[in-house]
Design an enzyme around this catalytic site. Structure first.
Site, PDB file in Angstrom:
ATOM      1  N   GLU A 278       0.294  -1.249  -0.614  1.00 24.84           N
ATOM      2  CA  GLU A 278      -0.057  -0.374   0.435  1.00 24.84           C
ATOM      3  C   GLU A 278       0.853   0.904   0.174  1.00 24.84           C
ATOM      4  O   GLU A 278       0.276   1.823  -0.925  1.00 24.84           O
ATOM      5  CB  GLU A 278      -1.225  -0.183   1.328  1.00 24.84           C
ATOM      6  CG  GLU A 278      -1.807   0.983   1.166  1.00 24.84           C
ATOM      7  CD  GLU A 278      -3.228   0.431   1.982  1.00 24.84           C
ATOM      8  OE1 GLU A 278      -3.932  -0.244   1.993  1.00 24.84           O
ATOM      9  OE2 GLU A 278      -3.354   0.915   3.195  1.00 24.84           O
ATOM     10  N   GLU A 281       2.012   2.133  -3.641  1.00 27.73           N
ATOM     11  CA  GLU A 281       0.709   2.207  -3.937  1.00 27.73           C
ATOM     12  C   GLU A 281       0.816   4.199  -4.434  1.00 27.73           C
ATOM     13  O   GLU A 281      -0.039   4.307  -5.139  1.00 27.73           O
ATOM     14  CB  GLU A 281      -0.052   1.497  -3.783  1.00 27.73           C
ATOM     15  CG  GLU A 281      -1.539   1.929  -4.608  1.00 27.73           C
ATOM     16  CD  GLU A 281      -2.755   0.840  -4.204  1.00 27.73           C
ATOM     17  OE1 GLU A 281      -2.751   0.345  -2.821  1.00 27.73           O
ATOM     18  OE2 GLU A 281      -4.191   0.886  -4.942  1.00 27.73           O
ATOM     19  N   CYS A 298      -8.580  -2.334   3.902  1.00 27.38           N
ATOM     20  CA  CYS A 298      -8.934  -3.549   5.078  1.00 27.38           C
ATOM     21  C   CYS A 298     -10.167  -4.040   5.527  1.00 27.38           C
ATOM     22  O   CYS A 298     -10.719  -4.630   5.652  1.00 27.38           O
ATOM     23  CB  CYS A 298      -7.619  -3.278   5.811  1.00 27.38           C
ATOM     24  SG  CYS A 298      -7.617  -1.673   5.937  1.00 27.38           S
ATOM     25  N   SER A 318      -7.180   1.300  -1.577  1.00 29.58           N
ATOM     26  CA  SER A 318      -5.755   0.645  -2.799  1.00 29.58           C
ATOM     27  C   SER A 318      -6.330  -0.468  -3.258  1.00 29.58           C
ATOM     28  O   SER A 318      -7.424  -1.287  -2.765  1.00 29.58           O
ATOM     29  CB  SER A 318      -5.772   0.559  -0.853  1.00 29.58           C
ATOM     30  OG  SER A 318      -4.217  -0.324  -1.442  1.00 29.58           O
ATOM     31  N   LYS A 357     -15.605  -9.681   7.454  1.00 27.98           N
ATOM     32  CA  LYS A 357     -14.908 -10.509   7.038  1.00 27.98           C
ATOM     33  C   LYS A 357     -14.890 -11.843   6.177  1.00 27.98           C
ATOM     34  O   LYS A 357     -14.515 -12.552   5.712  1.00 27.98           O
ATOM     35  CB  LYS A 357     -13.722 -11.037   7.913  1.00 27.98           C
ATOM     36  CG  LYS A 357     -13.294  -9.386   8.197  1.00 27.98           C
ATOM     37  CD  LYS A 357     -11.987  -9.409   8.169  1.00 27.98           C
ATOM     38  CE  LYS A 357     -10.972  -8.119   8.274  1.00 27.98           C
ATOM     39  NZ  LYS A 357     -10.370  -7.543   7.230  1.00 27.98           N
ATOM     40  N   GLU A 360     -16.807 -11.270   3.013  1.00 29.48           N
ATOM     41  CA  GLU A 360     -14.980 -10.989   2.853  1.00 29.48           C
ATOM     42  C   GLU A 360     -14.752 -12.328   2.415  1.00 29.48           C
ATOM     43  O   GLU A 360     -14.566 -11.910   0.317  1.00 29.48           O
ATOM     44  CB  GLU A 360     -14.443  -9.809   3.068  1.00 29.48           C
ATOM     45  CG  GLU A 360     -13.346  -9.542   2.163  1.00 29.48           C
ATOM     46  CD  GLU A 360     -12.341  -8.708   3.756  1.00 29.48           C
ATOM     47  OE1 GLU A 360     -11.501  -9.493   4.225  1.00 29.48           O
ATOM     48  OE2 GLU A 360     -11.427  -8.059   3.168  1.00 29.48           O
ATOM     49  N   GLU A 365     -13.265 -11.958  -5.680  1.00 32.78           N
ATOM     50  CA  GLU A 365     -12.309 -10.969  -5.741  1.00 32.78           C
ATOM     51  C   GLU A 365     -11.616 -11.540  -5.372  1.00 32.78           C
ATOM     52  O   GLU A 365     -10.271 -11.393  -5.646  1.00 32.78           O
ATOM     53  CB  GLU A 365     -12.511  -9.992  -6.101  1.00 32.78           C
ATOM     54  CG  GLU A 365     -13.608  -8.954  -7.026  1.00 32.78           C
ATOM     55  CD  GLU A 365     -15.138  -8.838  -5.434  1.00 32.78           C
ATOM     56  OE1 GLU A 365     -15.331  -9.318  -4.483  1.00 32.78           O
ATOM     57  OE2 GLU A 365     -15.902  -7.855  -6.163  1.00 32.78           O
ATOM     58  N   CYS A 502     -10.757  -2.135  14.743  1.00 31.93           N
ATOM     59  CA  CYS A 502     -11.461  -3.492  14.755  1.00 31.93           C
ATOM     60  C   CYS A 502     -11.274  -4.039  16.548  1.00 31.93           C
ATOM     61  O   CYS A 502     -11.855  -4.740  16.268  1.00 31.93           O
ATOM     62  CB  CYS A 502     -10.010  -3.922  13.979  1.00 31.93           C
ATOM     63  SG  CYS A 502     -10.078  -4.215  12.306  1.00 31.93           S
TER      64      CYS A 502
HETATM   65 FE1  HC0 Z   1      -8.512  -5.861  11.394  1.00 33.38          FE
HETATM   66 FE2  HC0 Z   1      -7.208  -5.903   9.384  1.00 33.38          FE
HETATM   67  S1  HC0 Z   1      -6.534  -4.289  11.767  1.00 33.38           S
HETATM   68  S2  HC0 Z   1      -9.420  -5.710   9.239  1.00 33.38           S
HETATM   69  O1  HC0 Z   1      -9.572  -4.634  12.326  1.00 33.38           O
HETATM   70  O2  HC0 Z   1      -6.008  -3.850   7.708  1.00 33.38           O
HETATM   71  O3  HC0 Z   1     -11.069  -7.792  10.848  1.00 33.38           O
HETATM   72  O4  HC0 Z   1      -7.783  -6.909  14.197  1.00 33.38           O
HETATM   73  O5  HC0 Z   1      -6.946  -8.543  10.643  1.00 33.38           O
HETATM   74  O6  HC0 Z   1      -7.388  -8.004   7.621  1.00 33.38           O
HETATM   75  O7  HC0 Z   1      -3.845  -7.045   9.746  1.00 33.38           O
HETATM   76  C1  HC0 Z   1      -9.764  -6.854  11.658  1.00 33.38           C
HETATM   77  C2  HC0 Z   1      -8.252  -6.296  13.122  1.00 33.38           C
HETATM   78  C3  HC0 Z   1      -7.487  -7.424  10.820  1.00 33.38           C
HETATM   79  C4  HC0 Z   1      -7.315  -7.292   8.204  1.00 33.38           C
HETATM   80  C5  HC0 Z   1      -5.504  -7.116   9.134  1.00 33.38           C
HETATM   81  C6  HC0 Z   1      -6.354  -5.066   8.381  1.00 33.38           C
END
Ligand code: HC0
Ligand code: SF4
Length: 573
Positions: A278, A281, A298, A318, A357, A360, A365, A502
């Site tokens: 990133e 990028e 993310c 990104s 997630k 996701e 993709e 998170c």
């Molecule tokens: Fe997160 Fe992540 S920081 S999104 O909040 O970027 O779910 O803890 O694992 O993938 O590393 C969540 C937390 C993760 C991802 C990372 C990011």
């Protein structure tokens, strides 16, 4: 201040606070159900009724402000009877299947029934046998357990500005649902799971995928590996009675070893990899006149929100996959080759603080090999359930380290778990890459903390990089609207769907209103994240030897063709 009495106790309290807060300050507990500070203060459930001398009727203490001379009674016979009737009416319409409920022993309704010493329910309720909404890959809604508190509605509408669930007012038939009785799967729900975090009962919960993990672990043919997100380690302990903000990284790894995973990896390693990609990028887009601001990609709840509400910003995202998806892709390519394991036999489990997630991981993709990069996602709560099911005495486990060859992550990877962390991690790396030297001062205070929107201008070489960080979808909306209106412009923007990032994800341990209203979960858990960062020997992603080796042996350099094939994607709605 004003002078009041509560249950005969004379008190001096700050003007403007509610009776509920004043009572709390005097250690007098008034029961509540719908109340959640700053999120749902509507006096709807009537559990918190109190008697006020001279007032005609009992009053809801959560919305009633104190005033000079108020004489309040929280335990009078009239109050006690009114509360019991209210609670029994709610219970009469509830399915009462506590034994098999995911929230048993962490249910605010169950606690109230115990605290008010309910021994009998005097009312015959409407029989509840409404269909479950379990079509979403992330969220299950069970109307038979709903107590109509409206916390989820306030969260979704006022904080996340998504507004896909609402109360339909039809007297006895009132219900919480999506428009036209659609499933959450059919409306623009972001799957952030914030509604689950505030539900006092089991009416909203994550889709439970623990059986998929058990059956993979039982399959001798499979090489089952697990990775854990940065925010899981600072919250998992809450499920085992440890204080909020306790770090349990080593115990968590030990528990996963014990459960039979072939390898236990740290998503933070992939967070370091994300920073390399990133950061590259960002520099490329700045140098080559690419689309700015670069917006982080993310947080899958944020991506879905962007697709539904701000498609004009999809080009800004990104192209990096989120760290756990990158890790899955690396495990099924580089690691499979390095270890000589058939990729079809590698089964990747991600433990995440996040419900989105789950969605996701199913996105088409996100597949570097034709197979999904990640096979199953479970939340912090589901991991806790699996540990309990395994009969592990969690609190007495000895600390273990993550497994090699991908074990070592940096402090930069850890701070991804708190809002502003991705930004700070990126700045730590980009500034040194551009300068070609190493800096001692690597903490960026301006992007830390729980404010909804944070801004910073950072000098990188002879560039001034304008950065913004938004957490919570309501804040994201505000920030994007200001960019759209031309009122603000940035080079780099971090967006996380959940308020606080998170650490406060929709898959994290749930604290009842009695805790959550008065303790800032986001700040307490974030503190633990920054402590872990400060404790680590390496705190910059580009100094991680695992990452250096990965580039030397496999990807070449950040942004290479190979890296693009495995680590990047493109979201088109
Ligand atoms: Fe997160 Fe992540 S920081 S999104 O909040 O970027 O779910 O803890 O694992 O993938 O590393 C969540 C937390 C993760 C991802 C990372 C990011
Ligand atoms: Fe709203 Fe998030 Fe719940 Fe979906 S998951 S209903 S967007 S709060």
């Amino acid at each position: 201040t004003v002078n009041i009495t509560i249950d005969g106790k004379k008190l001096q309290v700050e003007q403007g606070i509610t009776i509920l807060e004043a009572a709390r300050q005097a250690s007098i507990k008034i029961p509540t159900l719908c109340f959640l500070k700053d999120i749902n203060e509507i006096g709807a459930c009537r559990m918190c009724l109190v008697e006020i001398k001279g007032a005609r009727a009992l009053q809801a203490s959560c919305v009633y402000p104190v005033a000079e001379g108020l004489e309040i009674y929280t335990q009078s016979p009239a109050v006690r009877e009114a509360r019991k009737v209210t609670l029994e009416l709610i219970l009469s319409n509830h399915d009462k299947k506590c034994l098999t409920c995911v929230r048993s022993k962490n249910c605010e309704l169950q606690s109230l029934a115990e605290e008010l010493n309910i021994k009998d329910i005097r009312f015959e309720g409407a029989s509840t046998n409404l269909p479950l909404d379990d079509f979403s890959p992330s969220i299950v809604r069970d109307p038979n357990k709903c107590v109509l508190c409206r916390r989820c509605v306030s969260m979704c509408k006022n904080i996340q500005t998504v507004s896909v669930i609402s109360a339909t007012e039809r007297g006895f038939k009132s219900a919480i649902s999506c428009a036209f009785d659609r499933s959450l799967e059919e409306v623009p729900c972001t799957m952030c799971g914030q509604c689950i975090s505030v539900c006092p009962v089991g009416a909203l919960r994550e889709k439970d995928d623990t059986e998929k993990v058990w059956s993979a672990l039982a399959n001798q043919e499979l090489h089952v590996v697990v990775q854990t997100a940065p925010a899981v380690r600072v919250a998992l302990g809450e499920e085992f009675g440890l204080p909020i903000g306790t770090r349990v990284t080593g115990k968590m790894v030990a528990a996963l070893n014990h459960m039979g995973f072939a390898k236990v990896f740290d998503t933070d390693t992939a967070a370091d990899l994300t920073i390399m990609e990133e950061g590259t990028e960002l520099l490329n887009r700045i140098k080559n006149g690419g689309k700015l601001p670069v917006i982080t990609s993310c947080s899958p709840g944020w991506i879905k929100f962007c697709e539904h509400n701000y498609p004009e910003f999809l080009e800004n995202l990104s192209s990096c996959k989120s760290p756990h998806q990158m890790f899955g892709a690396v495990l099924k390519t580089y690691y499979a080759e390095k270890m000589g394991i058939d990729v079809k036999k590698i089964f990747v489990v991600s433990v995440m603080p996040c419900t989105a997630k789950k969605f996701e991981a199913q996105r088409p993709e996100l597949s570097a090999t034709g197979l999904p990069d990640v096979d199953v996602v479970i939340t912090t709560r589901e991991l806790a359930r699996m540990i309990k099911e395994s009969g592990i005495d969690f609190n007495n486990l000895e600390d273990k380290d993550f497994d090699d060859p991908m074990g070592n992550a940096t402090g930069a990877g850890v701070i991804f778990g708190a809002t502003g962390g991705v930004m700070e991690a990126a700045l730590r790396t980009v500034s040194e890459i551009v300068a070609g030297k190493s800096f001692d001062d690597i903490e960026y205070a301006a992007v830390r903390g729980i404010e909804g929107i944070k801004e910073a201008t950072v000098a990188i070489g002879d560039m001034k990089v304008k950065a913004a960080v938004a957490n919570g979808l309501g804040s994201a909306r505000k920030l994007l609207d200001s960019i759209k209106a031309g009122e603000a412009s940035y080079d780099f923007v971090e967006i996380m769907a959940c308020p606080g990032g998170c650490v406060n994800g929709g898959g994290q341990p749930i604290q009842p209103s009695s805790v959550r209203s008065w303790t800032d979960l986001r700040a307490e858990r974030a503190k633990a994240i920054y402590e872990e960062d400060a404790s680590l020997p390496i705190r910059k992603s580009h100094e991680n030897p695992v990452i250096k080796e990965m580039y030397d042996k496999y990807f070449g350099k950040p942004g290479s063709h190979k890296a693009h094939e495995v680590l990047h994607t493109h979201y088109i709605s």
